[in-house]
Design a protein around this motif. Structure first.
Motif, PDB file in Angstrom:
ATOM      1  N   LYS A   1       0.813  -1.208   0.000  1.00 13.85           N
ATOM      2  CA  LYS A   1       0.000   0.000   0.000  1.00 13.85           C
ATOM      3  C   LYS A   1       0.849   1.262   0.000  1.00 13.85           C
ATOM      4  O   LYS A   1       0.459   2.282  -0.581  1.00 13.85           O
ATOM      5  CB  LYS A   1      -0.917  -0.001   1.223  1.00 13.85           C
ATOM      6  CG  LYS A   1      -2.020  -1.045   1.176  1.00 13.85           C
ATOM      7  CD  LYS A   1      -2.870  -0.991   2.439  1.00 13.85           C
ATOM      8  CE  LYS A   1      -3.949  -2.078   2.419  1.00 13.85           C
ATOM      9  NZ  LYS A   1      -4.760  -2.076   3.667  1.00 13.85           N
TER      10      LYS A   1
ATOM     11  N   VAL B   1       1.515   2.788  -3.566  1.00  8.25           N
ATOM     12  CA  VAL B   1       0.458   3.136  -4.523  1.00  8.25           C
ATOM     13  C   VAL B   1       0.543   4.590  -4.963  1.00  8.25           C
ATOM     14  O   VAL B   1       0.515   4.896  -6.161  1.00  8.25           O
ATOM     15  CB  VAL B   1      -0.929   2.829  -3.928  1.00  8.25           C
ATOM     16  CG1 VAL B   1      -2.032   3.320  -4.877  1.00  8.25           C
ATOM     17  CG2 VAL B   1      -1.093   1.341  -3.674  1.00  8.25           C
TER      18      VAL B   1
ATOM     19  N   ALA C   1      -2.963  -2.900  -4.725  1.00 10.96           N
ATOM     20  CA  ALA C   1      -2.288  -2.792  -3.441  1.00 10.96           C
ATOM     21  C   ALA C   1      -2.344  -4.112  -2.695  1.00 10.96           C
ATOM     22  O   ALA C   1      -3.386  -4.767  -2.609  1.00 10.96           O
ATOM     23  CB  ALA C   1      -2.928  -1.695  -2.605  1.00 10.96           C
TER      24      ALA C   1
ATOM     25  N   GLU D   1       0.880  -2.811   4.453  1.00  9.31           N
ATOM     26  CA  GLU D   1       1.374  -1.465   4.196  1.00  9.31           C
ATOM     27  C   GLU D   1       2.842  -1.474   3.805  1.00  9.31           C
ATOM     28  O   GLU D   1       3.288  -0.710   2.942  1.00  9.31           O
ATOM     29  CB  GLU D   1       1.191  -0.600   5.450  1.00  9.31           C
ATOM     30  CG  GLU D   1       1.714   0.825   5.307  1.00  9.31           C
ATOM     31  CD  GLU D   1       0.935   1.634   4.268  1.00  9.31           C
ATOM     32  OE1 GLU D   1       1.581   2.396   3.533  1.00  9.31           O
ATOM     33  OE2 GLU D   1      -0.298   1.478   4.191  1.00  9.31           O
TER      34      GLU D   1
END
Length: 502
Positions: free
Chosen positions: A282, A285, A299, A303
């Motif tokens: 993520k 992105v 994604a 994270e």
């Protein structure tokens, strides 16, 4: 395709060619000398002073023929005899007899080595050829050492630098050439990175030996050239649409390493992929969407690193590139296994994808003929163990490709493309300015793009490696050591123009 044959086979190859063509061995030597001089004329001025150092074997005979031809063309030439010419080979003896009387020459012995300190612009090494089987010693070692210490000259080796074995690794010292002009095909040892400071820039010149004469000596080793590449490329007509150019997925990136997968993604676009999607954490992105608006991004659930996402329909893609900047977290390693199990299409595995496989040997059994691995030297040794030199490394690379039925691209100077059928191709493009972070990620994108466009694994690897080298040459033409990976990406379109690939 230029075959690379062993030094031991060269004498028999020459004999077969001479017999078939009905020419003398001296005539073949003349062909070689003429080819060398054609190269020399196109690169050096007649005002350049040239010192040619000749041994008493056939390599020395080549040097003497070169001296005669350059002198007749108006070059300021001086010949230095090294060794016992009472034992000279027949063709060397003949070429010495053919030297013009006015062409200056001296015989070098221990007490005359200091006479080499002439104001030369070019030093040509024709002392010892491919028959060397032991380290240099005595006068030969002293002369080579002296030549290597002379400053502000261009050093050129005839066929192979003196002291360098044709098929093995160097022991001791050898002539340090700026340019090696190899006849008809490059000798195997010229491909070894350990020999880079002795080989310099490699130039292969054609001396007229037809390809069929190489067949009986084939060792499945080849030197890639432009003529071998163009016909491997696919062509597209004006009615082609983006689906014809392939949908590819690039999988990679992690916190702090999004740049790697970004460069792979842009390289795939610049190579001509119709649609490029990136599967990244993520955190990547925003970076990817803002810097590459043409790129589609999926994604990962994490994270910071890559983990499996049920939203990714891997089978919808024509090819996948896996590994750049992805890290080696446990969930990322699980993702690699998921992709290898779920996706049966063509794939490129690079960087951390390779490192993950090296740590999880059970993944090796999932390799197959449409998978291309692109390790650099250290990544490769994580797969197979430490290698004491490049000769061993190349042997293991070929064995790996055959054992696991995959294509293995061993990156470096003269990148070696190893195929499941035992063939080993050495690249002729690229330069030292490509030795910078991210250039390997660019190669991943290029090869993945070709796979997505419908190229087979062999053609995608060969075309990708060759064109990657051309892009590097174009990118570094004005920037030299200031070249970075992004420059290589930007040069990919120019590489299509230079290679006339539509």
């Amino acid at each position: 395709m230029l075959e690379i044959i062993s030094g031991a086979s060269v004498k028999k190859l020459d004999a077969d060619f001479i017999h078939e063509k009905g020419i003398s061995s001296h005539r073949l030597m003349e062909y070689a000398a003429t080819a060398f001089c054609d190269f020399f004329e196109s690169n050096f001025h007649r005002s350049d002073k040239v010192g040619i150092f000749c041994g008493h074997g056939n390599n020395g005979g080549d040097g003497l023929a070169i001296a005669r031809l350059l002198w007749r063309k108006g070059y300021d030439v001086m010949v230095f005899y090294i060794g016992d010419f009472s034992k000279a080979s027949p063709d060397c003896r003949l070429n010495r007899e053919l030297l013009p009387e006015k062409l200056p020459s001296i015989t070098v012995c221990d007490e005359r080595i200091k006479l080499i300190d002439y104001d030369f612009h070019v030093l040509i090494d024709a002392v010892l050829g491919i028959g060397v089987n032991r380290p240099l010693e005595g006068l030969y070692l002293d002369v080579v050492g002296k030549l290597n210490r002379i400053n502000d000259v261009t050093r050129i080796a005839v066929d192979i630098p003196s002291g360098l074995p044709a098929d093995g690794c160097l022991e001791g010292d050898a002539f340090k050439a700026d340019i090696t002009v190899s006849f008809q095909f490059p000798k195997y040892s010229l491909m070894f990175p350990e020999h880079a400071e002795y080989v310099g820039k490699l130039k292969v010149v054609n001396i007229g030996i037809d390809q069929p004469f190489f067949g009986q000596f084939s060792e499945k080793k080849y030197f890639l050239q432009y003529k071998d590449i163009k016909n491997r490329h696919k062509s597209f007509n004006r009615f082609a649409h983006k689906g014809d150019f392939g949908k590819v997925l690039l999988v990679g990136g992690s916190y702090g390493k999004i740049g790697a997968i970004r460069m792979s993604s842009e390289a795939a676009m610049r190579t001509g992929s119709g649609l490029v999607t990136c599967f990244s954490p993520k955190c990547g992105v925003a970076v990817l969407q803002s810097s590459l608006p043409e790129l589609m991004v999926i994604a990962s659930e994490s994270e910071a690193y890559l983990s499996d996402s049920q939203e990714v329909a891997f089978d919808n893609y024509d090819a996948i590139g896996l590994g750049p900047g992805m890290g080696q977290e446990a969930l990322t390693a699980d993702l690699v296994e998921v992709i290898l199990n779920r996706y049966s299409g063509p794939m490129v595995i690079d960087a951390d994808g390779i490192n993950i496989i090296a740590k999880n040997e059970n993944l090796l059994k999932l390799l197959r003929e449409n998978i291309i691995l692109t390790p650099h030297l250290k990544e490769f040794e994580r797969l197979v163990g430490a290698c004491k030199n490049h000769q061993v490394r190349l042997k293991k690379a070929s064995e790996f490709a055959q054992k696991y039925n995959c294509v293995l691209v061993l990156k470096g100077a003269h990148t070696a493309i190893n195929l499941p059928n035992g063939k080993q191709y050495f690249n002729s493009t690229g330069n030292q300015y490509m030795a910078t972070g991210g250039v390997g990620d660019v190669l991943t994108g290029i090869i993945t793009s070709f796979l997505g466009q419908g190229y087979g694994a062999e053609d995608a690897a060969l075309c990708g490696v060759y064109q990657h080298g051309i892009a590097g040459e174009l990118a570094s033409a004005k920037k030299l050591r200031g070249t970075i990976a992004s420059d290589v990406v930007k040069a990919i379109p120019k590489s299509f123009v230079k290679l006339r690939i539509k």
